[in-house]
Design a protein around this motif. Structure first.
Motif, PDB file in Angstrom:
ATOM      1  N   CYS A 196      42.213  19.598  12.402  1.00  0.00           N
ATOM      2  CA  CYS A 196      42.246  20.924  11.785  1.00  0.00           C
ATOM      3  C   CYS A 196      42.045  20.824  10.284  1.00  0.00           C
ATOM      4  O   CYS A 196      42.534  19.886   9.641  1.00  0.00           O
ATOM      5  N   LYS A 197      41.342  21.793   9.722  1.00  0.00           N
ATOM      6  CA  LYS A 197      41.172  21.892   8.278  1.00  0.00           C
ATOM      7  C   LYS A 197      42.154  22.896   7.698  1.00  0.00           C
ATOM      8  O   LYS A 197      42.259  24.034   8.178  1.00  0.00           O
ATOM      9  N   LEU A 198      42.864  22.470   6.655  1.00  0.00           N
ATOM     10  CA  LEU A 198      43.646  23.400   5.839  1.00  0.00           C
ATOM     11  C   LEU A 198      42.666  24.073   4.892  1.00  0.00           C
ATOM     12  O   LEU A 198      42.450  23.637   3.761  1.00  0.00           O
ATOM     13  N   SER A 199      42.049  25.090   5.370  1.00  0.00           N
ATOM     14  CA  SER A 199      40.986  25.766   4.616  1.00  0.00           C
ATOM     15  C   SER A 199      40.963  27.231   5.001  1.00  0.00           C
ATOM     16  O   SER A 199      41.482  27.621   6.043  1.00  0.00           O
ATOM     17  N   GLY A 200      40.360  28.044   4.142  1.00  0.00           N
ATOM     18  CA  GLY A 200      40.117  29.435   4.478  1.00  0.00           C
ATOM     19  C   GLY A 200      41.329  30.328   4.554  1.00  0.00           C
ATOM     20  O   GLY A 200      41.223  31.488   4.983  1.00  0.00           O
ATOM     21  N   MET A 201      42.479  29.842   4.128  1.00  0.00           N
ATOM     22  CA  MET A 201      43.690  30.658   4.265  1.00  0.00           C
ATOM     23  C   MET A 201      43.702  31.848   3.311  1.00  0.00           C
ATOM     24  O   MET A 201      44.113  32.950   3.689  1.00  0.00           O
ATOM     25  N   VAL A 202      43.253  31.647   2.090  1.00  0.00           N
ATOM     26  CA  VAL A 202      43.366  32.733   1.104  1.00  0.00           C
ATOM     27  C   VAL A 202      42.506  33.935   1.473  1.00  0.00           C
ATOM     28  O   VAL A 202      42.850  35.074   1.145  1.00  0.00           O
ATOM     29  N   PHE A 233      41.986  18.730   3.889  1.00  0.00           N
ATOM     30  CA  PHE A 233      41.778  19.807   2.933  1.00  0.00           C
ATOM     31  C   PHE A 233      40.311  20.230   2.894  1.00  0.00           C
ATOM     32  O   PHE A 233      39.403  19.398   2.910  1.00  0.00           O
ATOM     33  N   GLY A 234      40.085  21.548   2.824  1.00  0.00           N
ATOM     34  CA  GLY A 234      38.760  22.097   2.574  1.00  0.00           C
ATOM     35  C   GLY A 234      38.889  23.313   1.684  1.00  0.00           C
ATOM     36  O   GLY A 234      39.776  24.145   1.875  1.00  0.00           O
ATOM     37  N   SER A 235      38.013  23.424   0.696  1.00  0.00           N
ATOM     38  CA  SER A 235      38.121  24.550  -0.247  1.00  0.00           C
ATOM     39  C   SER A 235      37.542  25.847   0.303  1.00  0.00           C
ATOM     40  O   SER A 235      37.956  26.932  -0.081  1.00  0.00           O
ATOM     41  N   ASP A 236      36.548  25.738   1.183  1.00  0.00           N
ATOM     42  CA  ASP A 236      35.764  26.880   1.655  1.00  0.00           C
ATOM     43  C   ASP A 236      35.089  27.610   0.490  1.00  0.00           C
ATOM     44  O   ASP A 236      34.825  28.820   0.567  1.00  0.00           O
ATOM     45  N   TRP A 237      34.804  26.885  -0.585  1.00  0.00           N
ATOM     46  CA  TRP A 237      34.059  27.458  -1.708  1.00  0.00           C
ATOM     47  C   TRP A 237      32.620  27.717  -1.259  1.00  0.00           C
ATOM     48  O   TRP A 237      32.068  26.930  -0.499  1.00  0.00           O
ATOM     49  N   PRO A 238      31.965  28.789  -1.665  1.00  0.00           N
ATOM     50  CA  PRO A 238      32.431  29.838  -2.571  1.00  0.00           C
ATOM     51  C   PRO A 238      33.067  31.040  -1.883  1.00  0.00           C
ATOM     52  O   PRO A 238      33.434  31.990  -2.561  1.00  0.00           O
ATOM     53  N   VAL A 239      33.173  31.024  -0.549  1.00  0.00           N
ATOM     54  CA  VAL A 239      33.802  32.158   0.130  1.00  0.00           C
ATOM     55  C   VAL A 239      35.209  32.374  -0.416  1.00  0.00           C
ATOM     56  O   VAL A 239      35.661  33.507  -0.601  1.00  0.00           O
ATOM     57  N   ALA A 243      39.132  35.467  -3.179  1.00  0.00           N
ATOM     58  CA  ALA A 243      40.584  35.607  -3.311  1.00  0.00           C
ATOM     59  C   ALA A 243      41.212  34.658  -4.314  1.00  0.00           C
ATOM     60  O   ALA A 243      42.344  34.898  -4.747  1.00  0.00           O
ATOM     61  N   ALA A 244      40.498  33.577  -4.691  1.00  0.00           N
ATOM     62  CA  ALA A 244      41.122  32.584  -5.571  1.00  0.00           C
ATOM     63  C   ALA A 244      40.060  31.683  -6.178  1.00  0.00           C
ATOM     64  O   ALA A 244      38.995  31.468  -5.597  1.00  0.00           O
ATOM     65  N   GLY A 245      40.369  31.114  -7.334  1.00  0.00           N
ATOM     66  CA  GLY A 245      39.515  30.123  -7.949  1.00  0.00           C
ATOM     67  C   GLY A 245      39.676  28.776  -7.272  1.00  0.00           C
ATOM     68  O   GLY A 245      40.640  28.541  -6.530  1.00  0.00           O
ATOM     69  N   TYR A 246      38.759  27.867  -7.552  1.00  0.00           N
ATOM     70  CA  TYR A 246      38.785  26.550  -6.897  1.00  0.00           C
ATOM     71  C   TYR A 246      40.100  25.829  -7.169  1.00  0.00           C
ATOM     72  O   TYR A 246      40.765  25.343  -6.254  1.00  0.00           O
ATOM     73  N   GLY A 247      40.491  25.748  -8.435  1.00  0.00           N
ATOM     74  CA  GLY A 247      41.722  25.056  -8.777  1.00  0.00           C
ATOM     75  C   GLY A 247      42.944  25.676  -8.140  1.00  0.00           C
ATOM     76  O   GLY A 247      43.890  24.974  -7.755  1.00  0.00           O
ATOM     77  N   GLU A 248      42.930  27.004  -7.999  1.00  0.00           N
ATOM     78  CA  GLU A 248      44.052  27.697  -7.371  1.00  0.00           C
ATOM     79  C   GLU A 248      44.158  27.343  -5.895  1.00  0.00           C
ATOM     80  O   GLU A 248      45.263  27.187  -5.357  1.00  0.00           O
TER      81      GLU A 248
END
Length: 296
Positions: A196-202, A233-239, A243-248
């Motif tokens: 599982c990826k901890l991603s896309g939560m925000v 971990f996955g950022s799901d950037w730029p989606v 809701a949040a910046g990359y660092g956030e």
């Protein structure tokens, strides 16, 4: 060190992203290119990334593979091909033979857009998934909570294929609802070939007012169900920028995993992605884009 196991790029000068429609997604209606992403990760200890498909267009995957071949940052690509095609095995072999083909690590399809909740268990889809496994690739699951049972049945029937659940299976964080998502995700996690990826939560939460505490019950569920060695971990950037910046996003994930040991946190932020996607960061583990180590 961080391996970002899930991000996207697109160039609207090459093709439209048809899924970006409506005023709420208007901030995404522009090109997001590799230099833009490099700028974001420069402030993070990002050693490598996995670039993930965005559209069901055959031309995108070769483009991503070619980009990975020229990048010090992208260490793997999750592409797309038609799993139901009779020649899917030949197409996977063709992709692997292209420039940058050695960076192909997995396949993904927008199952979330399929009206049939059992799409993953169709005979022609299972045949395609067997070809993915035979090619030595993994399969990324982008599904809605109601599609998780079919994902579990597919994973159970193909124990030799690693299934990677993107974005926790998209739990309804904004509504605060926990079931039946939690039960379904635990059933999938009971299978040893599921990750599982901890991603896309925000972006599953309220974009304007989410808090770490809003996300915590969902993160805790997958941490307990999968364990750190099957989480990444996955950022799901730029989606995620809706809701949040990359660092956030990175800092939020750190807070959500703060109860883990340092070794377990290292698995979430790098070790699991290294094993699952066979990621080998360049530059001795340091991000070397633009000549300087980064930090996210």
């Amino acid at each position: 060190m961080i391996i970002d196991a899930h991000h996207h790029l697109w160039d609207l000068g090459v093709r439209d992203q048809e899924w970006i429609n409506g005023p709420e997604l208007a901030p995404l209606k522009r090109s997001f290119l590799l230099p833009d992403f490099e700028h974001e990760v420069r402030q993070a200890h990002v050693a490598a990334t996995v670039l993930v498909q965005t559209v069901t267009v055959a031309e995108e995957t070769p483009e991503f593979l070619s980009l990975a071949a020229t990048s010090d940052l992208i260490a793997g690509v999750v592409g797309w091909t038609d799993l139901t095609a009779p020649d899917v095995a030949d197409e996977l072999a063709r992709l692997a033979s292209l420039p940058g083909g050695s960076f192909l690590r997995g396949i993904r399809h927008q199952v979330q857009a399929e009206p049939d909740p059992g799409w993953l268990t169709r005979p022609e889809v299972l045949r395609g998934l067997r070809a993915v496994a035979k090619a030595g690739l993994v399969y990324d699951l982008v599904v809605l909570p109601g599609q998780l049972p079919a994902a579990t049945r597919a994973a159970a029937s193909l124990p030799g294929l690693t299934f990677v659940l993107d974005h926790l299976g998209k739990p309804p964080i904004s509504s605060g609802q926990h079931e039946p998502w939690a039960r379904h995700v635990r059933e999938l996690a009971a299978l040893p070939n599921a990750v599982c990826k901890l991603s896309g939560m925000v972006t599953e939460a309220d974009w304007a007012s989410w808090t770490v505490d809003d996300l915590r019950p969902y993160a805790d569920t997958v941490i307990d169900a999968f364990g750190p060695r099957r989480l990444m971990f996955g950022s799901d950037w730029p989606v995620s920028t809706l809701a949040a910046g990359y660092g956030e996003v990175v800092e939020t994930t750190r807070q959500l995993t703060a109860q883990l040991t340092p070794a377990e946190q290292a698995d979430v932020f790098a070790g699991t992605a290294r094993r699952v996607y066979r990621v080998a960061p360049s530059g001795g583990g340091q991000y070397v884009g633009h000549g300087a180590p980064a930090a996210d």
